[in-house]
Enzyme design. Structure first.
Site, PDB file in Angstrom:
ATOM      1  CB  THR A   1      -0.924   0.017   1.225  1.00  0.00           C
ATOM      2  OG1 THR A   1      -1.858  -1.065   1.124  1.00  0.00           O
ATOM      3  CG2 THR A   1      -1.676   1.336   1.352  1.00  0.00           C
TER       4      THR A   1
ATOM      5  CB  THR B   1      -6.317  52.253  -4.523  1.00  0.00           C
ATOM      6  OG1 THR B   1      -6.350  53.661  -4.283  1.00  0.00           O
ATOM      7  CG2 THR B   1      -5.737  51.985  -5.911  1.00  0.00           C
TER       8      THR B   1
ATOM      9  CB  SER C   1     -35.092  38.169  -1.556  1.00  0.00           C
ATOM     10  OG  SER C   1     -35.710  38.315  -0.295  1.00  0.00           O
ATOM     11  CB  SER C   2     -37.966  33.827   0.566  1.00  0.00           C
ATOM     12  OG  SER C   2     -37.424  34.293   1.797  1.00  0.00           O
TER      13      SER C   2
END
Length: 621
Positions: free
Chosen positions: A296, A342, A473-474
């Site tokens: 192995t 920036t 969105s719910s």
């Protein structure tokens, strides 16, 4: 260029579409050449074109989560991605060419135009396309039914297998054996099994085949057993038997359970090939024959390296697609002036094209890093056996098995310089993990910018529009979220986290072996898979359809205090800073203040403050 007449006739025969209708729509297309090992399209990505294969073959692939399966082959004259005639739904399969292909393609805009200008011809084509798709779906359903019926018949009883701990009953229809059975019981951890990672299974089959060929050449394995092992490995490489690789990716034993899972599946399939029953290991034994000259400790890390190399090729291709999409947007947006920023503050003008060009270069650097890191993965410790000394392997085995594996895998693998070192040192996996983290950092930064630039739409920057993919969105009607950059951010966070795990796992190596290689394998392979899939989704469902709000971009430039930076070389920093402060305090523009104070003439000022003149270096007059 015109499409060959014989191809049109062949496509007409196979689809039922008249040659006349095909000729009309095909006149709107153009040839596209695909290179060897290139993806034509990906499962779940939107259909953007329909076409006909002029030359070469396409393999239809199903499954994007590490266990892709070949479901069919398309040859010259076949209509491909014809569902684009029905709308921009997603591909149900991916298409891949191993040898290269030429395809005559009609993009979605041309199809839509054809629909408007030739409605009768269009709907005749659509009718035949629908018939063809329905026919394929029926054939697929029949195939699934027959396969499931056949599998049910195979569940016919139990067989007994024994190992050093005793005897166990094993269902006779499965190809794994007693040691895999014990591992399934011991490591019911994540529910994520080896069969979720097709490249790892392929890598194990390559290693076992290379070992069998080497053992045969060196006299350690006879013809019959070698042929049976190699045939079983070839079947695995062709996508068969993957469902029998059932051990959890999280396991103790430094990968022994994975290695034995492969040994048992190959042995039992080999027994059938030889005319024996599963479990009759006196004829072909998982340890004595399939695992001959191996441990192995050399099989598993070698297989991880091969699986990473295979995954890396796919990841790099997806990054190239991302890079090309960003290059395309850079060209599209090259004349759109905007304000650079920036620290989230106004800086100086630039073009939106320059912004996207920078993103493309970031991805290019990521590709370079992955390619460089992959080179070190070519050093393998196969032949090291237990700890690197090569115990129980024939003389010359390590050198020869590396050559055999190179031929089988297509990667120029080579024996590591020091097998003892390469068996215990997992540092190369840390290097790849760090490279993946770099890729994730670059992509996540780009996605952060896409979310910021598209923020709003009324109360944010709103410099670009991302395609609307789903309601956001719910509770808030009309809200649409930047879901593709968001999911890509999360993928990148996961990969960054995996880097820490891989580092800790590699550090856990004690004396002659790293026991934590299973979690290294999981984190590397899963991280590469989700990065690859994320890049494909980001390109197909977001970047390709980004639109610029050029008027919004220019309005920010015209009202910005940042324009005063261009005055510094002419009037000095102190006076420029005073003008900026006055502009902020009074709300007047930089332009008006400079003129009012008589600092510069209108001609001088117009030239210096022309935003287009501020996006590249230039000589100050």
């Amino acid at each position: 260029m015109k499409i060959e007449h014989n191809i049109v006739c062949q496509a007409a025969r196979s689809t039922g579409i008249s040659k006349e209708d095909l000729a009309i729509i095909l006149a709107e297309g153009e040839e596209r050449i695909y290179q060897k090992n290139e993806w034509i399209f990906h499962e779940s990505s939107p259909r953007r074109w329909a076409g006909i294969i002029l030359e070469g073959e396409l393999e239809l692939m199903r499954g994007i989560h590490g266990q892709s399966r070949k479901v069919g082959t398309m040859v010259s004259g076949s209509l491909v991605s014809e569902g684009a005639f029905l709308g921009r739904e997603s591909h149900s399969n991916g298409a891949f060419t191993r040898t290269g292909a030429r395809i005559w393609q009609i993009d979605e805009d041309k199809i839509e135009s054809f629909k408007e200008n030739n409605p009768e011809s269009y709907y005749r084509i659509v009718a035949q396309v629908a018939v063809g798709i329905n026919r394929r779906m029926r054939m697929l359903a029949d195939s699934v039914h027959e396969r499931n019926h056949s599998e049910n018949l195979l569940i016919s009883g139990l067989r007994q297998e024994k190992d050093s701990l005793g005897t166990r009953d094993i269902y006779d229809h499965v190809y794994y054996g007693v040691q895999t059975q014990r591992a399934m019981e011991n490591f019911a951890i994540s529910g994520i099994h080896l069969n979720k990672f097709g490249h790892m299974i392929e890598a194990l089959a390559m290693v076992k085949k290379a070992a069998a060929l080497t053992n045969h050449e060196l006299g350690a394995l006879d013809d019959t057993r070698m042929n049976a092992i190699c045939q079983a490995c070839d079947e695995i490489l062709n996508g068969k038997l993957h469902e029998h690789f059932t051990v959890d990716m999280f396991q103790g034993g430094a990968g022994t359970s994975t290695n034995m899972n492969a040994n048992e599946v190959i042995a039992n399939r080999g027994l059938e090939i030889m005319g024996h029953n599963k479990g009759e290991y006196r004829h072909l034994h998982p340890n004595d024959h399939v695992n001959c000259s191996q441990s192995t400790n050399d099989v598993y890390p070698t297989a991880i390296k091969l699986a990473v190399l295979l995954s890396n090729c796919e990841l790099i291709r997806s990054l190239q697609v991302l890079r090309n999409a960003l290059v395309g947007k850079a060209e599209e947006f090259k004349d759109i002036l905007k304000m650079g920023r920036t620290e989230n503050q106004d800086a100086v003008p630039m073009t939106l094209g320059q912004e996207f060009s920078a993103y493309a270069v970031m991805i290019d650097s990521s590709i370079d890093v992955l390619e460089q890191t992959a080179e070190a993965f070519l050093d393998i410790n196969l032949g090291a056996t237990a700890i690197g000394t090569g115990i129980n392997s024939p003389l010359g085995y390590a050198d020869l098995v590396a050559k055999k594996l190179a031929g089988i895998s297509g990667f120029p693998v080579r024996k590591a310089k020091n097998l003892v070192e390469s068996t215990q040192n997992a540092g190369i996996f840390v290097r790849m993990s760090a490279s993946l983290k770099l890729v994730a950092v670059q992509i996540s930064k780009i996605c952060n910018d896409l979310r910021t630039l598209s923020s709003g739409p009324r109360c944010g920057l709103n410099e670009i529009n991302l395609p609307s993919m789903q309601p956001g969105s719910s509770i808030m009607p009309g809200k649409v979220n930047p879901v593709l950059p968001e999911v890509m951010n999360q993928i990148c966070y996961q990969v960054m986290g995996y880097d820490l795990v891989v580092s800790m796992a590699a550090e856990s190596s004690e004396l002659e072996l790293c026991m934590a290689e299973p979690v290294i394998a999981y984190d590397l392979l899963h991280g590469m898979m989700i990065l690859k899939n994320g890049c494909i989704s980001l390109v197909e469902r977001c970047i390709c359809d980004i639109e610029a709000n050029s008027d919004v971009c220019r309005s920010y430039v015209q009202s910005s205090i940042g324009l005063v930076t261009a005055l510094v070389p002419v009037i000095g920093y102190e006076q420029s800073a005073a003008i900026a402060k006055e502009a902020l305090g009074t709300g007047h523009s930089v332009y008006d203040i400079v003129l009012a104070k008589g600092i510069l003439t209108i001609e001088q000022l117009d030239d210096i403050l022309l935003p287009e003149n501020m996006t590249d270096p230039r000589k100050i007059q």
